[in-house]
Motif scaffolding. Sequence first.
Motif, PDB file in Angstrom:
ATOM      1  N   HIS A  96       0.771  -1.255   0.044  1.00 45.62           N
ATOM      2  CA  HIS A  96       0.080   0.202  -0.112  1.00 45.62           C
ATOM      3  C   HIS A  96       0.927   1.128   0.152  1.00 45.62           C
ATOM      4  N   VAL A  97       0.384   2.085  -0.710  1.00 45.46           N
ATOM      5  CA  VAL A  97       1.026   3.613  -0.664  1.00 45.46           C
ATOM      6  C   VAL A  97       0.210   4.609  -0.395  1.00 45.46           C
ATOM      7  N   PRO A  98       0.357   5.461   0.858  1.00 45.27           N
ATOM      8  CA  PRO A  98      -0.473   6.583   1.042  1.00 45.27           C
ATOM      9  C   PRO A  98      -0.335   7.852   0.177  1.00 45.27           C
ATOM     10  N   CYS A  99      -1.028   8.614   0.167  1.00 41.88           N
ATOM     11  CA  CYS A  99      -0.698  10.019  -0.887  1.00 41.88           C
ATOM     12  C   CYS A  99       0.205  10.904  -0.235  1.00 41.88           C
ATOM     13  N   GLY A 100       0.156  10.820   1.291  1.00 46.24           N
ATOM     14  CA  GLY A 100       1.042  11.873   1.956  1.00 46.24           C
ATOM     15  C   GLY A 100       0.458  13.328   1.966  1.00 46.24           C
ATOM     16  N   ARG A 101      -0.819  13.537   1.373  1.00 49.15           N
ATOM     17  CA  ARG A 101      -1.322  14.853   1.459  1.00 49.15           C
ATOM     18  C   ARG A 101      -2.507  15.020   2.244  1.00 49.15           C
ATOM     19  N   CYS A 102      -3.383  14.018   2.147  1.00 47.68           N
ATOM     20  CA  CYS A 102      -4.904  14.051   2.779  1.00 47.68           C
ATOM     21  C   CYS A 102      -4.810  14.450   4.222  1.00 47.68           C
ATOM     22  N   HIS A 103      -5.992  14.732   4.597  1.00 52.93           N
ATOM     23  CA  HIS A 103      -6.233  14.912   6.126  1.00 52.93           C
ATOM     24  C   HIS A 103      -5.754  13.945   7.207  1.00 52.93           C
ATOM     25  N   TYR A 104      -5.771  12.459   6.680  1.00 53.82           N
ATOM     26  CA  TYR A 104      -5.406  11.478   7.438  1.00 53.82           C
ATOM     27  C   TYR A 104      -3.969  11.426   7.452  1.00 53.82           C
ATOM     28  N   CYS A 105      -3.180  11.541   6.446  1.00 55.26           N
ATOM     29  CA  CYS A 105      -2.026  11.356   6.312  1.00 55.26           C
ATOM     30  C   CYS A 105      -1.064  12.763   6.855  1.00 55.26           C
TER      31      CYS A 105
END
Length: 347
Positions: A89-98
């Motif tokens: 899995h790869v997170p976006c790094g930009r969203c509210h959760y990240c």
Amino acid sequence: MTSDKPRTMKVLVSQDNGFCVQEISRPLLSEGEMLLQVTACGVCFSDVHKIRFQRMEDPVVLGHEVAGRVVESSAAKFKVGDRVVVAHHVPCGRCHYCCHGNISMCAEFKKTNLDPGGFAEFVRVPVEHVESVAFPIPDSLTDNEASFMEPLACCVRAVKRAGIQPSDVVVVVGLGSIGLLFMQLIRHAGGKCIGLDLDPARRELADSLRSTATFAGSEPDFEESLASMTNGRGADAVLLTAANPPLVPTALSWLRAGGTCLVFASLHPDSDVTLDWNQLYYRELNIVTSYSASPADLEEALKLLANGSVRVARMTGHTFPLERFSEALAAIESRAILKAIMTPGEI
């Protein structure tokens, strides 16, 4: 770069609480991607949980602790022949959760995956995985050892979320492969670790990996040792790697005031856990969960494996081809082995 080999491969398909080996077409690559021949894929307990307890209406290829060798590549980062370990899995790094450190809650994290899963002879590694969660395997590691990068990274993040500090006393419940990884991370961070497991062989292995002390369970010797090590305060943290609902209230009683219980295990869907709300409130106890790992955690975990700070060689001895997955599953569930590693595309 392309290959003239047949464009089919074997995969282990899971569906409706069952599984079977099938032959399907090998994935085709797009620009920036690579095809990895899977030489090692660890069986995570989450794989077992999905197969046993989650109804999967659509067929799926599980497996996410992947190491292998590049056989096709249009990515500048890797070339054919490179040994590579990759996460799923790869997170976006930009969203509210990240931005709040909840990378495993990121919608992009949940959506991305390898094609198919690691219980396959080959996997397509998408471009975002190539860029963020794929790493060359150091010469000091075998492919089997490198496949521990992902589970170790999950433990690295969990230790951070639990706020464990040097000199802390930590109780690790369950000395399976995850418990042994936790124990070594705690020792590496300067803490003291008490391991609990009913299996004497697992306690012996933990002792050989420099646990502070091991016990069969909540027994007088354990209680006395915990009190002695903490001047009667109780543990700074308890890490639950085993899914045992009746144990949770007991585990909370081992904590000092202000201590942390880190939950690192899922339960059977029908399980219930009863908690004393007043104990949580008046003693300011913390219950923290941790589910997966960030790209930075993956990179840190691989370095810990490569430099010998965390040793996994003694957990890599049980390997199985796809056709023997039922045997691997039985060995895991009976606790006959610490870890099963599938070798679908073994070279």
